[in-house]
Design an enzyme around this catalytic site. Structure first.
Site, PDB file in Angstrom:
ATOM      1  CG  HIS A  72      23.394  30.814  37.817  1.00  0.00           C
ATOM      2  ND1 HIS A  72      24.221  29.730  37.913  1.00  0.00           N
ATOM      3  CD2 HIS A  72      22.729  30.680  36.639  1.00  0.00           C
ATOM      4  CE1 HIS A  72      24.057  28.957  36.847  1.00  0.00           C
ATOM      5  NE2 HIS A  72      23.163  29.512  36.051  1.00  0.00           N
ATOM      6  CE1 TYR A 200      30.561  27.185  43.678  1.00  0.00           C
ATOM      7  CE2 TYR A 200      32.875  26.660  44.047  1.00  0.00           C
ATOM      8  CZ  TYR A 200      31.892  27.470  43.492  1.00  0.00           C
ATOM      9  OH  TYR A 200      32.260  28.559  42.738  1.00  0.00           O
ATOM     10  N   PRO A 291      40.831  29.028  42.044  1.00  0.00           N
ATOM     11  CG  PRO A 291      40.608  27.267  40.540  1.00  0.00           C
ATOM     12  CD  PRO A 291      41.570  27.902  41.486  1.00  0.00           C
ATOM     13  CE  LYS A 295      34.525  36.477  44.580  1.00  0.00           C
ATOM     14  NZ  LYS A 295      33.372  37.250  44.110  1.00  0.00           N
ATOM     15  CE1 TYR A 383      29.667  32.437  42.843  1.00  0.00           C
ATOM     16  CE2 TYR A 383      31.083  31.151  44.271  1.00  0.00           C
ATOM     17  CZ  TYR A 383      30.477  31.349  43.055  1.00  0.00           C
ATOM     18  OH  TYR A 383      30.695  30.440  42.029  1.00  0.00           O
TER      19      TYR A 383
END
Ligand code: APR
Ligand code: PHB
Length: 389
Positions: A72, A200, A291, A295, A383
């Protein structure tokens, strides 16, 4: 029985450490309280940083990940029924790979057993001793028979509920902890993911996340109260809440049979130091992150990369300094990752203690992150994974 490195726990941390040590010619034994089937079937995380992908590939464990993992190049932040893409490729030139932690565990077990690695499953009643001495020991029972393993070093890779961290005497460790006033209800559903990338979503009713495992399997989460009982959440109620919280113009959520569902609490947790004598803690045994930043697995991998190098240098050249500074080296990354995970969590979740100002502040933060290149790049570089020191 003797081994150079005794490893408690056959999760990602313990198994990868065993593989990295093997590649340096260092012997280890992994002791796991659960069965092989159990550890291979646990539904856990699914996002691999570029660092993790590169390390697994270099360690000769990346072939199936390369074939089956989903690469991704961004994620979507969604709020007020609109979606905004954070373009990792454009902002950082790096990507993430969606590949279930259970698959990483399977690959690591397969490669270790295929190369004469010693993993003792269903090792009961583990205890660690003589940690300040030159030959610490691990005691277990297997099929009721007591076994003692003399080690040069012990790696505590036994997760948050393991025995290694509690074996360190009172007064040595400092605990830093924050418990969040919400939990995540997660489902694994036989439904094609309704988005090509992770979504998200910030919503008045609470956070929701759309993730996936394969082109046929969706992984979805919604924020709930920490004292919720999963029995109170029918599949229909879960899907209804997900439709509401993920709602967006010109988009719809595809449902499917729910294969697994559960509720997990959320905390930030760190112990300092991450070592005592010849015991070294790695992964969830030393720290827990919420979460939201995906990570947990990646931080465990970062710890064992550092630990494997320190142990290898000790055997190669007798250097102690990398072992002595293991904790300080890991903690620099741990605290930056803790900050990012807390920030993502605070930005995206509804807090009962918040008022109208806080809600507008969160929307202002989301507007800033999705309209400022600098802010988006900061999210993106964290990220995909900060550079290894
Ligand atoms: N004796 C032997 N094994 C034990 C004991 C014990 N007393 N206690 C726990 N274990 C095992 C667990 O069964 C588990 O297989 O240690 C392993 C710890 O693995 P994880 O909990 O997966 O922790 P870690 O390897 O650090 O990986 C971190 O796992 O929990 C997720 O979200 C977390 O993605 C992160 C990753
Ligand atoms: C998951 O796919 O399980 C997942 C993805 C992203 C997160 C947390 C969990 O932030």
């Amino acid at each position: 029985m003797y081994t150079q490195v005794g490893i408690v726990g056959a999760g990602p941390a313990g198994l990868l450490l065993s593989r990295l040590l093997q590649l340096q010619g260092i012997d280890s034994i992994v002791l796991e309280s659960r069965s092989r089937e159990y550890v291979q079937e646990r539904v856990r995380a699914g996002v691999l940083e570029q660092n993790t992908v590169d390390l697994l590939t270099d360690a000769g464990v990346g072939e199936r990940m390369r074939q089956e993992g989903l690469v991704h190049h961004g994620i979507e932040l969604r709020f007020q029924r609109r979606g905004y893409r954070i373009d990792f490729q454009e902002l950082t030139g790096r990507s993430i790979t969606i590949y279930a932690q259970a698959e990483v565990v399977k690959d690591l077990i397969d490669v270790r057993l295929a190369t004469a690695g010693r993993i003792i499953f269903e090792a009961a009643d583990a205890s660690v001793h003589n940690l300040k001495g030159f030959q610490p020991t691990i005691r277990i029972t297997q099929n009721g028979e007591p076994i003692e393993i003399q080690c040069d070093f012990i790696a505590g890779c036994d997760g948050f509920h393991g025995v290694c961290r509690p074996s360190i005497p009172d007064g040595v460790l400092t605990v830093y902890e924050r418990t969040y006033p919400f939990a995540w209800l997660g489902i694994l559903a036989e439904a094609p993911p309704s988005s090509d990338e992770l979504v998200y979503s910030y919503h008045d009713r609470g956070f929701a996340l759309l993730s996936m495992r394969t082109p046929q399997l969706s992984r979805l989460y919604l924020q709930c109260s920490p004292d919720e009982e999963i029995e109170n959440w029918t599949d229909d109620r879960i899907w209804q809440e997900l439709h509401t919280r993920l709602a967006c113009a010109d988009w719809s959520l595809t449902e499917g049979p729910v294969l697994q569902k559960g509720i997990a609490g959320m905390r930030s947790f760190v112990v300092e130091p991450m070592q005592y004598g010849r015991l070294f803690l790695a992964g969830d045994a030393a720290h827990i992150v919420p979460p939201t930043g995906a990570k947990g697995l990646n931080l465990a991998v970062a710890d064992v990369r550092i630990l494997a190098h320190a142990i290898a240098e000790f055997y190669r050249s007798g250097r102690h300094d990398l072992l002595d500074t293991y904790s300080a080296t890991c903690l620099r990354r741990v605290w930056k990752v803790q900050r990012f995970s807390w920030w993502m969590t605070s930005m995206l979740h509804r807090f009962d203690s918040d008022n109208a100002f806080d809600q507008r502040r969160q929307l202002g933060e989301l507007d800033y992150v999705t309209s400022s290149r600098a802010a988006a790049q900061s999210l993106a570089e964290n990220y995909v994974g900060l550079p290894m020191e």
